[in-house]
Design an enzyme around this catalytic site. Structure first.
Site: not given
Ligand code: NI
Length: 257
Positions: A131, A150, A156, A158, A196-197, A243
């Site tokens: 995100h 961020c 980036h 998670h 996902d992904h 997260e």
């Molecule tokens: Ni983040």
């Protein structure tokens, strides 16, 4: 885990890999509340509790529950049924304490919780997503001022940990509030397929006009899972979203009304 009236095929279909003999290192957590006794400064003296715990746990400890405990001649030894048995066996009143909550952790991923009025089961899932925290009404400089790294332009990622908690009573035949394979399939279809992904800002229409913070992601996940589970006859009680190891977000039923 085996239903005696069913053939192997139906047992395997219902219980999946839980069908065959396997073991767990269960952890029991019980909580009492009440006034602090002026005699010993405690709510419950652990010395009073120890023999009661021994009586409740000894018949279960080290047993092959399907054959080694009378309760499970007729019931499946799911975490739900084991927790219920302990809830029934343990005294609810010890010294000035009242039993308020029992948690049985079956594995890292699976937990059951009982309180006087509710029973819940939780399963944990992991998915990966990217995100970028970015508010379109702000300039790039203002975004970096607010979100720091961020707001990195390319995003980036998670590895999110998602805990899904369903409330209800265990099914008389299976012993589960919701069959693990059923919940896995719902999370697969509703959460993994969507997020996902994926890059939440780029790939996911849910975040076209919504900043993909974990607050918003938790809210979106709760709404999606709650609607789907309700449609399938189940009640979503809570979702928890890690997260990172440091950042945790949760939404409980009723929070969004
Ligand atoms: Ni983040």
């Amino acid at each position: 885990m085996r239903h005696p009236d069913w053939g192997d095929e139906r047992n395997l279909e219902t219980f999946g890999r839980d069908f065959g003999p396997h073991g767990h290192e269960y952890t029991l957590d019980i909580a009492f509340d009440g006034p602090i006794s002026p005699d010993d400064g405690m709510i419950v003296n652990i010395s009073d509790l120890k023999p009661l715990l021994k009586t409740a746990l000894e018949p279960l400890d080290g047993q092959f529950l399907d054959v080694g405990h009378p309760q499970f001649a007729t019931q499946r030894p799911t975490a739900e049924n084991i927790a219920l048995l302990l809830w029934q066996t343990l005294p609810h009143s010890v010294a000035s304490g009242t039993l308020r909550r029992l948690r049985l952790q079956e594995s890292r991923r699976v937990r059951v919780e009982i309180t006087p009025h509710t029973m819940k089961t939780s399963r944990t899932y992991e998915f990966a997503a990217a995100h970028r925290l970015f508010a379109p009404q702000l300039s790039d400089e203002e975004n970096f001022g607010r979100f720091d790294k961020c707001s990195n332009a390319a995003g980036h990622g998670h590895n999110y940990n998602l805990e899904v908690t369903v409330a209800g009573a265990p099914d008389a035949q299976t012993g589960f509030i919701i069959l693990p394979q059923k919940l896995d399939a719902i999370v697969d279809a509703e959460i993994y397929a969507r997020f996902d992904h994926k890059h939440l800002n780029v790939d996911c229409p849910e975040f076209r006009d919504l900043i993909p913070t974990s607050e918003n992601l938790a809210k979106v996940i709760f709404e999606i899972l709650s609607a789907r589970l309700k449609n399938d006859g189940f009640e979503l009680a809570k979702i928890g979203l890690h997260e990172t190891q440091k950042n945790y977000f949760e939404v409980e039923a009723g929070d969004l009304q």
